[in-house]
Design a protein around this motif. Sequence first.
Motif, PDB file in Angstrom:
ATOM      1  N   GLY A   1     -58.259 -83.755  76.875  1.00 10.64           N
ATOM      2  CA  GLY A   1     -58.832 -82.682  77.678  1.00 10.64           C
ATOM      3  C   GLY A   1     -60.272 -82.836  78.150  1.00 10.64           C
ATOM      4  O   GLY A   1     -60.805 -81.902  78.771  1.00 10.64           O
ATOM      5  N   ALA A   2     -60.944 -83.970  77.893  1.00  8.29           N
ATOM      6  CA  ALA A   2     -62.298 -84.144  78.440  1.00  8.29           C
ATOM      7  C   ALA A   2     -62.205 -84.213  79.971  1.00  8.29           C
ATOM      8  O   ALA A   2     -61.261 -84.797  80.512  1.00  8.29           O
ATOM      9  N   GLY A   3     -63.171 -83.605  80.659  1.00  7.74           N
ATOM     10  CA  GLY A   3     -63.138 -83.578  82.120  1.00  7.74           C
ATOM     11  C   GLY A   3     -63.455 -84.925  82.747  1.00  7.74           C
ATOM     12  O   GLY A   3     -63.047 -85.211  83.876  1.00  7.74           O
ATOM     13  N   LEU A   4     -64.213 -85.738  82.011  1.00  9.19           N
ATOM     14  CA  LEU A   4     -64.597 -87.066  82.515  1.00  9.19           C
ATOM     15  C   LEU A   4     -64.323 -88.089  81.432  1.00  9.19           C
ATOM     16  O   LEU A   4     -64.756 -87.918  80.279  1.00  9.19           O
ATOM     17  N   LEU A   5     -63.611 -89.136  81.798  1.00 12.70           N
ATOM     18  CA  LEU A   5     -63.392 -90.255  80.869  1.00 12.70           C
ATOM     19  C   LEU A   5     -64.107 -91.480  81.425  1.00 12.70           C
ATOM     20  O   LEU A   5     -63.877 -91.865  82.570  1.00 12.70           O
ATOM     21  N   LEU A   6     -64.966 -92.061  80.602  1.00 12.47           N
ATOM     22  CA  LEU A   6     -65.615 -93.316  80.974  1.00 12.47           C
ATOM     23  C   LEU A   6     -64.968 -94.433  80.173  1.00 12.47           C
ATOM     24  O   LEU A   6     -64.771 -94.283  78.958  1.00 12.47           O
ATOM     25  N   THR A   7     -64.644 -95.530  80.816  1.00 12.90           N
ATOM     26  CA  THR A   7     -64.075 -96.656  80.060  1.00 12.90           C
ATOM     27  C   THR A   7     -65.176 -97.291  79.219  1.00 12.90           C
ATOM     28  O   THR A   7     -66.367 -97.094  79.485  1.00 12.90           O
ATOM     29  N   GLY A   8     -64.781 -98.078  78.236  1.00 11.46           N
ATOM     30  CA  GLY A   8     -65.742 -98.954  77.581  1.00 11.46           C
ATOM     31  C   GLY A   8     -66.218 -99.972  78.605  1.00 11.46           C
ATOM     32  O   GLY A   8     -65.592-100.148  79.662  1.00 11.46           O
ATOM     33  N   ASN A   9     -67.306-100.629  78.324  1.00 11.16           N
ATOM     34  CA  ASN A   9     -67.863-101.499  79.371  1.00 11.16           C
ATOM     35  C   ASN A   9     -66.894-102.616  79.774  1.00 11.16           C
ATOM     36  O   ASN A   9     -66.317-103.304  78.940  1.00 11.16           O
ATOM     37  N   VAL A  10     -66.734-102.749  81.090  1.00  8.93           N
ATOM     38  CA  VAL A  10     -65.906-103.792  81.692  1.00  8.93           C
ATOM     39  C   VAL A  10     -66.872-104.827  82.277  1.00  8.93           C
ATOM     40  O   VAL A  10     -67.862-104.472  82.925  1.00  8.93           O
ATOM     41  N   MET A  11     -66.590-106.095  81.997  1.00  9.56           N
ATOM     42  CA  MET A  11     -67.541-107.146  82.372  1.00  9.56           C
ATOM     43  C   MET A  11     -67.398-107.551  83.835  1.00  9.56           C
ATOM     44  O   MET A  11     -66.287-107.660  84.351  1.00  9.56           O
ATOM     45  N   VAL A  12     -68.522-107.807  84.458  1.00  2.00           N
ATOM     46  CA  VAL A  12     -68.501-108.238  85.859  1.00  2.00           C
ATOM     47  C   VAL A  12     -68.409-109.764  85.973  1.00  2.00           C
ATOM     48  O   VAL A  12     -68.288-110.297  87.066  1.00  2.00           O
ATOM     49  N   ASP A  13     -68.463-110.453  84.816  1.00  2.00           N
ATOM     50  CA  ASP A  13     -68.441-111.924  84.819  1.00  2.00           C
ATOM     51  C   ASP A  13     -67.804-112.382  83.507  1.00  2.00           C
ATOM     52  O   ASP A  13     -68.301-112.042  82.433  1.00  2.00           O
ATOM     53  N   ARG A  14     -66.719-113.141  83.597  1.00  2.00           N
ATOM     54  CA  ARG A  14     -66.027-113.554  82.357  1.00  2.00           C
ATOM     55  C   ARG A  14     -66.864-114.484  81.489  1.00  2.00           C
ATOM     56  O   ARG A  14     -66.578-114.660  80.309  1.00  2.00           O
ATOM     57  N   ARG A  15     -67.908-115.054  82.064  1.00  4.51           N
ATOM     58  CA  ARG A  15     -68.783-115.934  81.263  1.00  4.51           C
ATOM     59  C   ARG A  15     -69.814-115.128  80.477  1.00  4.51           C
ATOM     60  O   ARG A  15     -70.574-115.685  79.689  1.00  4.51           O
TER      61      ARG A  15
END
Length: 408
Positions: free
Chosen positions: A50-64
Amino acid sequence: MTAFQALQLPNGTTITNRIAKAAMEENLADASQGPSAELLRLYQAWAEGGAGLLLTGNVMVDRRAMTGPGGVVLEDDRQLEKFREWARIGRAQGAQFWMQINHPGRQMQANLGQQTVAPSAVALELGGLSKMFPVPKALDEAEIQALIQRFARTAQLAEQAGFTGVQIHAAHGYLLSQFLSPISNKRTDSWGGTLENRARLLLEVVKAVRALVAPSFCVAVKLNSADFQRGGFDAADAKRVVQLLNELDVDLVELSGGSYEAPAMQGDARDGRTLAREAYFLEFAGEIAAAATMPVMVTGGIRRLPVVEQVLASGVALAGIATALAINPALPKQWQAGQSSSAELAPIRWKHKALASLAYMAVVKFQLRQLSLGKHTHAGVSPLRALLLEQLKSARRTRQYKRLMAAG
Ligand SMILES: Cc1cc2nc3c(=O)[nH]c(=O)nc-3n(C[C@H](O)[C@H](O)[C@H](O)COP(=O)(O)O)c2cc1C
């Protein structure tokens, strides 16, 4: 103002209530660094909570460049179907679902075998654990430009996958936060020195992201209210950065604090100050929020509805909750139904502060893993057991990551 009143953002988006599930790195990527079935199950629990906003855990912009092994990476459209499914699950109950996008800079462990980069060649200072993190290489101009484009590309892909926004992670001592802090940024070019120069990378990233996504797609920033280190980025700096962000189309600023060197986000300042026992950063947020033209969210130490209400009464628009929602994802729903639920971990009072901080993270990650397997959480898990388990899992994920990188 109650916790269950809607909030309208500058771009017209509505968030149905004032409770946000803050970002928590899950380490639940599949073998090809995409969202796994377990990760999706975890987000189903939060969506239903029921939270109005869900933020993902950090997603990486570079696999390295990984904050840890087992992190999700989004740098091209090869696995977009999996991200579509993740977005669908996060949004299924009407929440806003934003992807947090991040680059670790110097906060990347040496055992991952990658070159670490940062504004300057300044290593992390973690006492006996310092050697876990190598001395980073200072980024050159072309690399900085490429990084800006990486953030923008990941945001564009998140929009294509069906996320309703992104949050650019500029807190907790990761790359953008390293640029902001005079402790880690010793550059003498246009990316260092004055606060305007230190904030340039964050502002360029926001502009590049905005240029590639629709106006209806939310763009948020997570910023430290202070580093809580002597000589670091302080509350006056944070206020000034928010004023600079006022000039751009930013829909929300989340205020947190600290870094690996000073884990204030766990309630522990390293500059002699004492943080409040609950809502750690509220004291610092007021003045910063007053300078912001966009809504502000405060995260850290919020576990009970009365504290959510206290945060909202202070002029903050959203209360961000991480740990408590890892223990009980249904808190918002229960609060709305009139229950006085709370969720708390016993403090870990080990003498070795850096180790205690790792144990805290491990205890929370233990809860995430339980939820991802469809099991009950167990807030009373022994920190030592959780830490050992996390170390074992991390060692396995590290081997997997190295194999993946070696295979190209
Ligand atoms: C296991 C764990 C993982 C976290 N991962 C992230 C992350 O990926 N990005 C981020 O901005 N903050 C991360 N945080 C910090 C939280 O978002 C939050 O700022 C902090 O835990 C304080 O809030 P809390 O007292 O409600 O837990 C993490 C915290 C924990 C405990």
